[in-house]
Design a protein around this motif. Structure first.
Motif: not given
Ligand code: UDP
Ligand code: FAD
Length: 395
Positions: A97, A136, A152-153, A156, A161, A172-173, A176, A186, A281, A325
Motif C-alpha cells: 500500500l 469518499l 482495500f478501501i 477498512y 469510521w 479523507i481518501i 492517499l 506512504y 483491509n 478524528y
Molecule cells: N484507507 C483505506 N484503506 C487503507 C488505508 C487507508 O480505506 O488501507 C482510507 C481510510 O478511510 C482512512 C483514509 O484512507 O481513514 C486515510 O488513511 P490514513 O492512513 O491517512 O489514515 P490515518 O493515518 O489518519 O488513520
C-alpha cells in the motif's frame, strides 16, 4: 496570575504558540493540560518491559513539504531517515500500500505496464468518469475503480469510521496517493522522518524556556482549580486547543469524533510482522491495523527477545473518550458554522489545533497553522495592540 498568555493544551499547536511568544516576544506563557504529560496525541514513552518507544495515542509519522515548518521543527530535533511504508492484508494475502503498480498487478494476477494499468483503472472507474465526487465512496471508485475500492478501501473505511463512506468527505481518501509505478512510499512529502530521540524529547525541548510554565493535570473546565475558564476568560488572552464544542458546553450540539482503543501486547519474539504497520483491509478482522513500534527505529538496535504490538480498534467517541478524528459529516459541518460564530464573539480567546478547529490536521499542519496564527494574530496583538477578536476559529 502573572502570565501574559494562557495556552490550553500542551500539544504541538499550543506549544508552538507558547514557544514563539516566549522566545520571540519575551512574554510569560502559562500552558495547562488536563493530561499528566505534555505533547498531546504525539506523546510517546519507552515501554518498561522492552525499552521500545511506543506512541501512546497511535503511530505518529512526521512528514511535510512546508519549508518553514521543516526549518522550525529542526530547531528542536533531528530526524532519522525512516521512510514510511504500509502493507495491507486482503483475503489472506499481503499487498503493498498505498495502491501502486505492485498492488494492481498482484490483485489482478497480471504483469501490466504503467500505461496498461492506468487504462484498466480508467475503464473500471468509468461509471464515475468526469464527475466531481464529493463523498469518499464515489471519490474512491473514481480514483481506483470499484474492484480495488471494494478490496482495500470499503471495509477498512467502514471499520475505521463506522459511517457510510457516502456520508464521509472525499478529502479523507485524497490523502492517499495512487501510483502507477512501484514506489510504495506512504507519503508524497519532500521531508519525512522520525525524531531521533523520540517525540517526547522533541516536545520537551519546545517547552524548555524560562518564560514558559507548564501546569499538567489541570482541566480548563474544572472550576475547583484556579486556572479555569470561568475565572480566566476576559482577564488574559487565551489560546484554546481543546474540543471546540466542549468550550461552548455543547450549545450547538455535540460534534462527532472517532476514537481508537489500543490493545497493546508484548510478544516473545524479536519481530512479529517484519514492518511497522500492517493494515487489515477485510471486514472479518475487527481491528484496522497492527503497529509494531520497534520498526520505527531500526537504527536503535533494540534487544531482539521481545517486541511490542498495538492493535487498533476504531469506534465512535462517547463522552469521556479521547476525541481523535473529526468525522465531519454534513451535520457536523453545519454545527461548526454555528460554533465559528460563537468563537468569533469570544474577544479574548483564539481557537486552534485539531480539536479547537475540528479539522483533520497532521502534525506539520498543526505546527504550520500555529505559526500562522502567531504571525497574523498573536504577534500583532502584543506588538501594537491589534484586538485578538479578528480571530475566532482559525481558518
Ligand atoms: N484507507 C483505506 N484503506 C487503507 C488505508 C487507508 O480505506 O488501507 C482510507 C481510510 O478511510 C482512512 C483514509 O484512507 O481513514 C486515510 O488513511 P490514513 O492512513 O491517512 O489514515 P490515518 O493515518 O489518519 O488513520
Ligand atoms: P493535540 O495533540 O490533541 O493536543 C491538544 C491538547 O489539549 C491535549 O494534550 C489535551 O489533553 C489538551 N486539552 C484538551 N482539553 C483540555 C482541557 N479541557 N483542559 C486542558 N487541556 C485540554 N499526525 C501526523 O502528522 N502523522 C501521523 O502519523 C499522525 N497520526 C495520528 C494518529 C492518531 C491516532 C491521532 C489521534 C492523530 C495523529 N496525527 C498524526 C495528528 C496529530 O496527533 C495532530 O496533528 C497533533 O497532535 C495536533 O496537535 P494539537 O496541539 O492540535 O492537538
Amino acid at each position: 496570575m502573572t502570565a501574559d498568555l494562557v495556552v490550553v493544551g500542551a500539544g504541538f499547536f499550543g506549544l508552538t504558540v507558547a514557544e514563539r511568544v516566549a522566545s520571540e516576544l519575551g512574554l510569560e506563557v502559562l500552558v495547562i493540560d488536563r493530561r499528566n504529560h505534555i505533547g498531546g496525541n504525539a506523546y510517546s514513552e519507552r515501554d518498561a518491559e522492552t525499552g521500545i518507544e511506543v506512541h501512546k495515542y497511535g503511530a505518529h509519522l512526521f512528514h511535510t513539504s512546508n519549508e518553514r515548518v521543516w526549518e522550525y521543527v529542526n530547531r528542536f530535533t533531528t530526524f532519522t531517515d525512516y521512510v514510511h511504508k504500509v502493507y495491507g492484508v486482503h483475503n489472506g494475502e499481503v499487498y503493498s500500500l498505498p495502491i501502486n503498480l505492485a498492488t494492481i498487478n498482484q490483485f489482478f494476477r497480471a504483469n501490466l505496464t504503467p500505461d496498461e494499468a492506468r487504462s484498466l483503472i480508467q475503464e473500471q472507474a468509468g461509471e464515475l468518469a468526469g464527475s466531481d465526487p464529493q463523498n469518499l465512496n464515489d471519490k474512491g471508485i473514481q480514483l481506483i475503480g470499484r474492484p480495488l475500492y471494494e478490496a482495500f478501501i470499503k471495509h477498512y473505511t467502514g471499520k475505521q469510521w463506522q459511517t457510510d463512506p457516502k456520508n464521509l468527505p472525499a478529502g479523507i481518501i485524497s490523502r492517499l496517493p495512487v501510483r502507477y509505478n512501484y514506489d510504495n512510499r506512504y507519503f508524497n512529502d519532500t521531508y519525512e522522518g522520525l525524531p531521533t530521540d523520540g517525540y517526547t524529547a522533541w516536545i520537551e525541548r519546545m517547552a524548555d524556556h524560562p518564560n514558559i510554565t507548564v501546569q499538567l493535570s489541570t482541566d480548563f473546565f474544572d472550576e475547583s482549580q484556579p486556572l479555569n475558564k470561568k475565572d480566566l476568560v476576559g482577564t488574559v488572552p487565551i489560546i484554546y486547543t481543546g474540543p471546540v464544542d466542549r468550550y461552548f458546553d455543547y450549545a450547538e450540539g455535540e460534534l462527532s469524533w472517532r476514537t481508537i482503543d489500543f490493545e497493546q501486547e508484548v510478544l516473545e519474539t524479536g519481530d512479529f510482522q517484519g514492518t511497522s504497520v500492517v493494515n487489515y483491509n477485510d471486514a472479518e478482522t475487527p481491528f484496522t491495523r497492527i503497529i509494531e513500534p520497534r520498526h520505527f527505529h531500526p537504527e536503535r538496535g533494540y534487544q531482539t527477545e521481545k517486541t511490542v504490538i498495538m492493535r487498533e480498534f476504531s469506534r465512535f467517541a462517547e463522552s469521556g473518550d479521547e476525541p481523535y478524528y473529526p468525522i465531519n459529516t454534513a451535520d457536523d459541518r453545519q454545527k461548526m458554522l454555528a460554533y465559528r460564530d460563537l468563537a468569533k464573539a469570544e474577544s479574548s480567546v483564539l481557537f486552534g489545533g485539531r480539536l479547537g478547529t475540528y479539522k483533520y490536521l497532521d502534525m506539520h499542519m498543526a505546527i504550520g497553522s500555529a505559526l500562522t496564527m502567531y504571525d497574523n494574530k498573536i504577534k500583532p496583538h502584543f506588538s501594537d495592540g491589534t484586538p485578538l477578536e479578528s480571530g475566532g476559529v482559525d481558518a
